[in-house]
Enzyme design. Structure first.
Site, short mmCIF file in Angstrom:
data_model
loop_
_atom_site.label_atom_id
_atom_site.label_comp_id
_atom_site.label_asym_id
_atom_site.label_seq_id
_atom_site.Cartn_x
_atom_site.Cartn_y
_atom_site.Cartn_z
CG ASP A 96 -2.98 -35.69 13.88
OD1 ASP A 96 -3.77 -35.03 14.79
OD2 ASP A 96 -2.02 -36.26 14.21
CD GLU A 118 2.29 -32.96 17.37
OE1 GLU A 118 1.38 -33.61 17.01
OE2 GLU A 118 2.75 -33.25 18.62
CD GLU A 132 -6.64 -39.05 14.07
OE1 GLU A 132 -6.66 -39.96 13.36
OE2 GLU A 132 -7.57 -38.58 14.80
CG HIS A 205 -9.03 -40.97 21.82
ND1 HIS A 205 -7.57 -41.27 22.37
CD2 HIS A 205 -8.71 -40.25 20.73
CE1 HIS A 205 -6.71 -40.34 21.50
NE2 HIS A 205 -7.65 -39.94 20.73
NE ARG A 207 -13.48 -39.68 14.10
CZ ARG A 207 -14.69 -39.59 14.10
NH1 ARG A 207 -15.63 -40.11 13.68
NH2 ARG A 207 -14.99 -38.36 14.92
CG HIS A 238 -12.29 -39.54 24.38
ND1 HIS A 238 -13.42 -39.10 23.96
CD2 HIS A 238 -11.18 -38.90 23.87
CE1 HIS A 238 -13.11 -38.09 23.06
NE2 HIS A 238 -11.66 -37.94 23.03
C1 UD1 Z 1 -10.45 -35.99 18.19
C2 UD1 Z 1 -9.30 -35.89 17.02
C3 UD1 Z 1 -8.25 -37.01 17.41
C4 UD1 Z 1 -7.64 -36.72 18.72
C5 UD1 Z 1 -8.71 -36.62 19.84
C6 UD1 Z 1 -8.19 -36.42 21.33
C7 UD1 Z 1 -10.30 -35.54 14.86
C8 UD1 Z 1 -10.98 -36.21 13.66
N1 UD1 Z 1 -10.06 -36.56 16.00
O1 UD1 Z 1 -10.95 -37.34 18.23
O2 UD1 Z 1 -7.20 -36.55 16.37
O3 UD1 Z 1 -6.77 -37.66 19.22
O4 UD1 Z 1 -9.79 -35.70 19.25
O5 UD1 Z 1 -9.08 -36.57 22.21
O6 UD1 Z 1 -10.19 -34.35 14.79
N2 UD1 Z 1 -16.74 -35.39 23.81
C9 UD1 Z 1 -17.52 -34.63 24.74
N3 UD1 Z 1 -16.62 -33.66 25.43
C10 UD1 Z 1 -15.37 -33.37 25.08
C11 UD1 Z 1 -14.95 -33.77 24.05
C12 UD1 Z 1 -15.48 -35.22 23.38
O7 UD1 Z 1 -18.76 -34.80 25.20
O8 UD1 Z 1 -14.93 -32.40 25.77
C13 UD1 Z 1 -17.49 -36.25 22.95
C14 UD1 Z 1 -18.74 -36.05 22.04
O9 UD1 Z 1 -19.90 -36.80 22.02
C15 UD1 Z 1 -17.97 -36.00 20.71
C16 UD1 Z 1 -17.15 -37.23 20.95
O10 UD1 Z 1 -16.55 -36.88 22.40
O11 UD1 Z 1 -18.74 -36.19 19.91
C17 UD1 Z 1 -15.98 -37.36 19.84
O12 UD1 Z 1 -15.19 -35.94 19.74
P1 UD1 Z 1 -14.34 -35.94 18.38
O13 UD1 Z 1 -13.60 -34.49 18.68
O14 UD1 Z 1 -15.34 -35.78 17.22
O15 UD1 Z 1 -13.49 -37.22 18.27
P2 UD1 Z 1 -12.39 -37.52 19.10
O16 UD1 Z 1 -12.15 -39.20 19.25
O17 UD1 Z 1 -12.49 -36.96 20.49
N1 UDP Z 2 -4.72 -36.34 29.06
C1 UDP Z 2 -5.34 -35.47 30.17
N2 UDP Z 2 -6.34 -36.13 30.71
C2 UDP Z 2 -6.66 -37.27 30.51
C3 UDP Z 2 -6.08 -38.07 29.25
C4 UDP Z 2 -5.04 -37.60 28.75
O1 UDP Z 2 -4.88 -34.52 30.36
O2 UDP Z 2 -7.81 -38.07 31.17
C5 UDP Z 2 -3.49 -35.74 28.08
C6 UDP Z 2 -2.43 -36.48 28.07
O3 UDP Z 2 -1.48 -36.20 28.77
C7 UDP Z 2 -2.05 -35.98 26.69
C8 UDP Z 2 -3.06 -35.63 25.94
O4 UDP Z 2 -3.96 -35.64 26.87
O5 UDP Z 2 -1.10 -35.12 26.71
C9 UDP Z 2 -3.41 -36.80 25.05
O6 UDP Z 2 -4.77 -36.52 24.54
P1 UDP Z 2 -5.65 -37.71 23.59
O7 UDP Z 2 -5.10 -39.08 24.16
O8 UDP Z 2 -7.09 -37.27 23.87
O9 UDP Z 2 -5.11 -37.37 22.24
P2 UDP Z 2 -3.93 -37.71 21.19
O10 UDP Z 2 -2.58 -37.28 21.77
O11 UDP Z 2 -4.17 -39.16 20.90
O12 UDP Z 2 -4.29 -36.85 19.87
#
Ligand code: UD1
Ligand code: UDP
Length: 363
Positions: A96, A118, A132, A205, A207, A238
């Protein structure tokens, strides 16, 4: 030979799609192409490295503090060229995220078949989780094949009018991933720091929780830790700078919590398996912790994983400071309440979801 392209971009999608990539690559009748959008960077790299997956295409779209607009526009623009070059028979997307929705949209514009891994998770509130719930419903409309993790997910899809012969209940591929990650002989310096104290595992984390809700969540946690000196918390944070700022403000000077960089999935699953209680707003962790019988306080107003609530391992506590404080305290102080939640159950599959999906694609 059938050409299957898998597209993913964030950490949780990678954790749940990499085992499928590796299964599909074993099948001689399928050609497997992997495209990552790079919606995440470091957090995606970690997972690719763990599972030994090397993408054929990387759109590298991540920007610091990216908005939903940034992500959507950049993926849509770059995905067109990749899809036109690869010309896959089927594109598999997961769950999602923005990567999932925008990739499915690009496939729809080019009339390429989509398989949704999924599929069928629902809260039926498009603002929770946001965005999502909208993403997965929209992908459901576009998809030709729906790989549902549970019978309940299938039920949702049937209620929405999807044809029964397009829905396959496979289990969740995260259980496949967990078969390889959790080991008995596991050590980590953070676990040495915890020692014999009770370990609390924390992630956050979402949003919709950024801002006031997250302040409330962290304040409740802080208060409980202050009142329980025998407890240690580990919080792999995160990389989102907005999350980091709030955590620093509310938890920064607390000696009982270690806020560390994101950990590898092998570490994460082993930490979950060894914790006393987990507090999270994550989706995936709600699927993982029930297998280890670890009580999870879900700091969200809704969940698309009611199977874990029904099994008794998850408790939806919302984001109010009082409720989180009350439940966290109860689980630490009331053995009976703790034991009521702490029993292993695995409503999300048997660890063979990837094989099932691969069989279906082959046939
Ligand atoms: C995204 C997904 C959410 C998922 C989450 C998993 C959407 C809308 N949201 O949200 O469904 O649960 O990923 O973690 O698709 N960043 C880094 N390095 C990384 C990853 C993220 O620096 O490797 C920082 C960046 O500043 C980025 C911010 O995190 O802009 C947010 O990342 P983004 O993918 O937009 O949103 P998530 O909250 O991670
Ligand atoms: N996870 C990880 N390292 C971390 C935190 C989470 O590998 O430091 C794994 C966790 O075991 C799970 C997945 O990341 O499998 C969950 O990711 P996240 O919470 O970012 O996203 P969501 O599941 O909410 O979309």
């Amino acid at each position: 030979m059938k050409k299957i392209m898998l597209v993913f971009g964030t950490r949780p999608e990678a954790i749940k799609m990499c085992p499928l990539v590796n299964e599909l690559k074993k099948r001689k009748t399928l050609q497997t192409v992997v495209c990552v959008t790079g919606q995440h960077r470091e957090m995606l790299e970690q997972v690719l490295h763990t599972f030994g997956v090397i993408p054929d295409y990387d759109l590298s779209i991540m920007k610091d503090s990216q908005t939903l607009f940034d992500v959507a526009v950049n993926i849509l623009e770059k995905m067109k060229g990749v899809l036109e070059e690869v010309r896959p028979d089927i594109v598999l997307v997961h769950g999602d995220t923005s990567t999932t929705f925008v990739t499915a949209l690009a496939c729809f514009y080019l009339q390429i078949a989509v398989g949704h891994v999924e599929a069928g998770l629902r809260t039926y509130n498009i603002y929770s989780p946001y965005p999502e719930e909208f993403n997965r419903q929209a992908v459901g409309i576009i998809s030709k094949y729906h790989f549902a993790p549970t019978a309940l997910a299938k039920q949702h899809l049937l209620q929405e009018g999807k044809k029964e012969d397009t829905i396959f209940v496979t289990g969740n591929t995260v259980i496949d991933a967990m078969r390889y990650t959790v080991t008995e002989n596991y050590h980590h310096q953070e676990l040495d720091w915890v020692g014999d104290n009770r370990m609390i595992f924390i992630t956050a984390h979402r949003r919709e929780n950024l801002g006031e809700p997250m302040h409330h969540m962290f304040r409740a946690i802080r208060k409980v830790l202050d009142e329980h000196p025998d407890v240690r918390a580990i919080y792999p944070i995160h990389m989102n700078p907005l999350v980091r700022k709030i955590a620093e403000e509310e938890l920064g000077n607390c000696q009982q919590i270690h806020i560390i960089d994101p950990i590898d999935v092998v570490d994460c699953h082993n930490f979950e398996a060894r914790c006393h209680i987990c507090l999270t707003d994550s989706g995936g962790i709600q699927e993982e912790c029930p297998s280890y019988g670890k009580p999870v306080l879900v700091m969200r107003d809704t969940t698309e994983r009611p199977e874990g609530i029904e099994a008794g391992t998850l408790k939806l506590v919302g984001t109010s400071e009082d409720t989180i404080y009350e439940w966290f305290t109860r689980l630490l102080d009331d053995e009976e309440a703790y034991n009521k939640m702490a029993h292993a159950s695995n409503p999300y599959g048997d660890g063979h979801a990837c094989e099932r999906i691969a069989d279906i694609l082959e046939n």
